[in-house]
Design a protein around this motif. Sequence first.
Motif, PDB file in Angstrom:
ATOM      1  N   GLU A  15       0.835  -1.217   0.000  1.00  0.00           N
ATOM      2  CA  GLU A  15       0.000   0.000   0.000  1.00  0.00           C
ATOM      3  C   GLU A  15       0.861   1.255   0.000  1.00  0.00           C
ATOM      4  O   GLU A  15       1.824   1.350   0.746  1.00  0.00           O
ATOM      5  N   TYR A  81      -6.573   6.547  -4.172  1.00  0.00           N
ATOM      6  CA  TYR A  81      -7.275   5.278  -3.980  1.00  0.00           C
ATOM      7  C   TYR A  81      -8.702   5.356  -4.504  1.00  0.00           C
ATOM      8  O   TYR A  81      -9.449   6.278  -4.181  1.00  0.00           O
ATOM      9  N   THR A  83     -11.819   2.494  -4.977  1.00  0.00           N
ATOM     10  CA  THR A  83     -12.216   1.095  -4.787  1.00  0.00           C
ATOM     11  C   THR A  83     -12.398   0.423  -6.154  1.00  0.00           C
ATOM     12  O   THR A  83     -11.928  -0.691  -6.387  1.00  0.00           O
ATOM     13  N   TYR A  86      -8.916   0.182  -8.232  1.00  0.00           N
ATOM     14  CA  TYR A  86      -7.971  -0.696  -7.530  1.00  0.00           C
ATOM     15  C   TYR A  86      -8.478  -2.141  -7.542  1.00  0.00           C
ATOM     16  O   TYR A  86      -7.709  -3.080  -7.760  1.00  0.00           O
ATOM     17  N   ALA A  87      -9.791  -2.317  -7.301  1.00  0.00           N
ATOM     18  CA  ALA A  87     -10.342  -3.685  -7.285  1.00  0.00           C
ATOM     19  C   ALA A  87     -10.265  -4.295  -8.692  1.00  0.00           C
ATOM     20  O   ALA A  87      -9.928  -5.479  -8.843  1.00  0.00           O
ATOM     21  N   THR A 104      -2.824  -8.691   2.611  1.00  0.00           N
ATOM     22  CA  THR A 104      -3.056  -7.249   2.541  1.00  0.00           C
ATOM     23  C   THR A 104      -3.072  -6.690   3.962  1.00  0.00           C
ATOM     24  O   THR A 104      -3.539  -7.372   4.873  1.00  0.00           O
ATOM     25  N   LEU A 109      -7.754   1.211   3.856  1.00  0.00           N
ATOM     26  CA  LEU A 109      -7.755   0.880   2.427  1.00  0.00           C
ATOM     27  C   LEU A 109      -7.845  -0.642   2.224  1.00  0.00           C
ATOM     28  O   LEU A 109      -8.667  -1.140   1.455  1.00  0.00           O
ATOM     29  N   ASP A 112     -11.158  -2.218   2.811  1.00  0.00           N
ATOM     30  CA  ASP A 112     -12.140  -1.922   1.762  1.00  0.00           C
ATOM     31  C   ASP A 112     -11.864  -2.772   0.519  1.00  0.00           C
ATOM     32  O   ASP A 112     -12.777  -3.333  -0.084  1.00  0.00           O
ATOM     33  N   LEU A 113     -10.579  -2.863   0.177  1.00  0.00           N
ATOM     34  CA  LEU A 113     -10.189  -3.487  -1.089  1.00  0.00           C
ATOM     35  C   LEU A 113     -10.235  -5.023  -1.061  1.00  0.00           C
ATOM     36  O   LEU A 113     -10.801  -5.655  -1.968  1.00  0.00           O
ATOM     37  N   ARG A 116     -13.598  -6.965  -1.364  1.00  0.00           N
ATOM     38  CA  ARG A 116     -14.230  -6.770  -2.674  1.00  0.00           C
ATOM     39  C   ARG A 116     -13.574  -7.673  -3.714  1.00  0.00           C
ATOM     40  O   ARG A 116     -14.243  -8.324  -4.515  1.00  0.00           O
ATOM     41  N   VAL A 117     -12.250  -7.731  -3.672  1.00  0.00           N
ATOM     42  CA  VAL A 117     -11.524  -8.577  -4.636  1.00  0.00           C
ATOM     43  C   VAL A 117     -11.824 -10.057  -4.352  1.00  0.00           C
ATOM     44  O   VAL A 117     -12.070 -10.841  -5.272  1.00  0.00           O
TER      45      VAL A 117
END
Length: 341
Positions: A15, A81, A83, A86-87, A104, A109, A112-113, A116-117
């Motif tokens: 990050e 950033y 979402t 980045y995702a 991660t 951050l 959040d990321l 989702r991934v």
Amino acid sequence: MAKFEGYKDIYVFVEQRNGEIANVGYELISEARKLVASIPQMGFQVVGVLLGHNVTDKANDVIAHGADKVIVADHELLEGYSTQFYADTLTQIIETYKPDSFLTGATVLGRDLAPRVAARLNAGLTADATKIEIDQEKVADGEALLLVTRPTFGGNLFGTIVCPDTRPQMATIRPNVFSMDPVDTTRTGEVVAFTPDFKDTDAKVVVKEVIAKVVEGIDITKCDILVGAGRGAEDCLDMVEAVAEELGGAMCASRAVVDDGFASKDIQVGQTGKTVRPSLYIACGISGACQHVAGMEKSDMIIAINRDPQAEIFSIANMGFIGDVKEILPLLKEEIIAAKK
Ligand code: FAD
């Protein structure tokens, strides 16, 4: 044929904000190095993943911190950033390179990321981990199954979670949980440029302005010496502060002290506060509840002061004083002053 043919290596999300890499990425790379060293027969590498704009020159820093390879997605849509972008990028990187596991930082951050991934990839994710190991029994079958431990039931228990059915195995880990290896600028590694293929370049969310949080006072996660105040020291916080000052450190607090309104949440240590790992932590009138210990047990040296000889804090302390903080702290301060002369 191995169960997860083609999946290999431990990937770490590195990050960065405004080109400055957060330490947690380096901490995770250091831990990933230990994990790959524990399974030499798998031939895994540690791979850093760096997203941003004009960040390619940072890849060598990531290698110096222990990565064998760095995948860099350097794109103007990744400047700040987002979402969405980045995702999109991370999902494509994972689909392209097939990491066996992906770590991660559990930062704002990362929290959040990563989920989702994971959802897009239908992969398993363990959030807020405090320990990661590899199941050595599975290695003979060609599997590097992660055993990921995290606090559960309000921190009263620790659960170890495995994701045996899907790859990559994903986890978020809090900053300061793992130590960072020394930098080695002689290390060499591979830097791979990755160009994301954005199907939709219209941002669904537009960040109009970023207002940096003003951190009042000292950032306790960066302090080398901390003197922790618990409920047993609430009526002598001035003494706790004075000892911290003499030692060139700072005061931090248990949640009880914060909840009672005697200290700011910014200096709370523990599961719902900050994780710290100073070289010296002096716990004053702190009982040693597991939720507090989770945030400071990795300190190099722990000294506990408590009037209750049965207090849990003594079980993790390197040294202890049984007695009243109001009597011991002034003596400690005098000793420190005398030792400095
Ligand atoms: P107490 O438990 O009240 O202990 C005070 C201690 O001081 C006692 O051991 C007593 O013997 C000693 N004492 C009293 N007077 C003196 C004296 N004069 N001299 C010497 N010793 C004295 N807690 C955290 O700290 N951080 C967290 O992030 C956190 N997160 C939590 C999350 C959840 C979901 C939950 C359920 C709890 C969480 N807690 C957290 C709270 C935690 O369980 C404890 O309640 C808290 O840590 C207790 O704080 P304390 O040790 O200061 O107070």
